[in-house]
Enzyme design. Structure first.
Site, short mmCIF file in Angstrom:
data_model
loop_
_atom_site.label_atom_id
_atom_site.label_comp_id
_atom_site.label_asym_id
_atom_site.label_seq_id
_atom_site.Cartn_x
_atom_site.Cartn_y
_atom_site.Cartn_z
CE LYS A 60 -3.91 -2.34 2.16
NZ LYS A 60 -4.67 -2.70 3.38
CD GLN A 104 -3.56 -4.46 6.68
OE1 GLN A 104 -3.10 -3.49 6.00
NE2 GLN A 104 -4.39 -5.45 6.13
CG ASP A 127 -10.15 0.08 4.95
OD1 ASP A 127 -9.70 -0.25 3.72
OD2 ASP A 127 -9.35 -0.48 5.88
#
Ligand code: NDP
Length: 303
Positions: A60, A104, A127
């Site tokens: 990422k 994460q 997200d």
């Protein structure tokens, strides 16, 4: 002599599509820099040393920088307390150089995932897991959309154009894939069914669908006999299975070889939905930056 007249499904190249999305993201980053003198910034927070998570975070960060954006990586000890993590999120919420924050998952067991995700400012929740974004998506308001379902939607629109009136079955009802996927398909006026582990006659339910999205986590569960001829099949599953020789390979939730004889189009694993997820994370960061500063949003990078 017999002639094999079976046509194989088109294999949807998610890797190439994701590269195009990243190219669009880079163009938008350059435009934002020129128009507003801003650099979109993404902060990724990793708690602990889970090897798979470390690889995801590294990828990422690399792709964020390659698109011309600012990347901030925060790697925290596995013993990090809830209070310490919340304090970092507060700082990132207030940081004007950061437009997107990603924590994460999974987090170590002593941390409360829902509490942590809901501490992220909703407008920086790239997200799309914050309860406010989930609610906004469900009620048809402008939201940050979870990356994997957004990537699936882009692939479907690219292949099928207008999705209106099509029958879609989403297999799986998780908050991060199944439910938001169903919401997005509903928003595009599909007739949507969500199947799950308690669904009766799942084969028959799936066989009515023009669009099948499998997000289950069971290797090759979806068989050719479940698929309506010509249907578009999107395989979200990532399953590591042992193969002879002591090695392992990654396979999806769809029995690819057999289903490709029946479907009209199908995503492979790997190389289908997976690459789209990170591309959509970068797209969401650009969207978040545009919204934060009142700039025109690139419509092709959102739902
Ligand atoms: P979850 O485990 O959270 O959800 C799985 C869903 O599948 C549940 O709703 C479950 O039903 C359903 N299910 C399980 N067994 C069956 C069955 N036999 N028949 C029908 N439905 C069943 O998984 P996620 O949604 O997080 O992920 C799904 C898959 O997608 C995984 O393989 C994951 O690795 C992958 N993934 C891939 C991503 C990518 O970037 N490509 C991103 C995120 C996930 P119930 O609710 O009834 O238990």
């Amino acid at each position: 002599m017999t002639t094999d007249t079976k046509t194989r499904a088109e294999v949807i190249d998610g890797k190439a599509f994701a590269a195009r999305i990243r190219g669009r993201v880079a163009e938008e980053v350059a435009r934002i820099r020129e128009e507003a003198g801003l650099v979109p910034g993404l902060a990724v927070v990793l708690v602990g040393e889970d090897p798979a998570s470390q690889i995801y975070v590294r990828n990422k960060a690399r792709q964020t920088v390659e698109c011309g954006m600012h990347s901030a990586e925060h790697r925290l000890e596995p013993t990090t307390t809830q209070a310490e993590l919340l304090e970092l999120i507060e700082r990132l919420n207030a940081d004007p150089t950061i437009h997107g924050i990603l924590v994460q998952l999974p987090l170590p067991g002593h941390l409360d995932e829902a509490l942590v995700i809901n501490a992220i400012a909703p407008e920086k929740d790239v997200d799309g897991f914050h309860i406010s974004n989930a609610g906004r998506l469900a009620t048809g308001q402008r939201a940050m959309v979870p990356c994997t379902p957004l990537g699936c939607l882009m692939l479907l629109r690219d292949r099928l154009g207008d999705l209106s009136g099509r029958s879609a079955v989403v297999i799986g009802r998780s908050n991060i894939v199944g439910k938001p996927m169903a919401q997005l398909l509903l928003r595009d006026s599909c007739t949507v069914t969500i199947a799950h582990s308690r669904t009766a006659n799942i084969e028959e339910v799936v066989s009515r669908a023009d669009i099948v999205v499998a997000a289950v986590g069971r290797p090759a569960m979806v068989k050719a006999s479940w698929i309506k001829p010509g249907a578009t099949v999107i395989d979200v599953g990532i399953n590591r299975v042992e193969v002879p020789g002591g090695k392992s390979v990654v396979v999806g939730d769809v029995d690819f070889d057999d289903v490709a004889d029946v479907a009209g189009a199908i995503t492979p694993v790997p190389g289908g939905v997976g690459p789209m997820t990170i591309a959509c994370l970068l797209a969401n960061t650009v969207t978040a930056c545009c919204r934060a500063h009142g700039l025109a949003e690139p419509r092709d990078l959102t739902a």
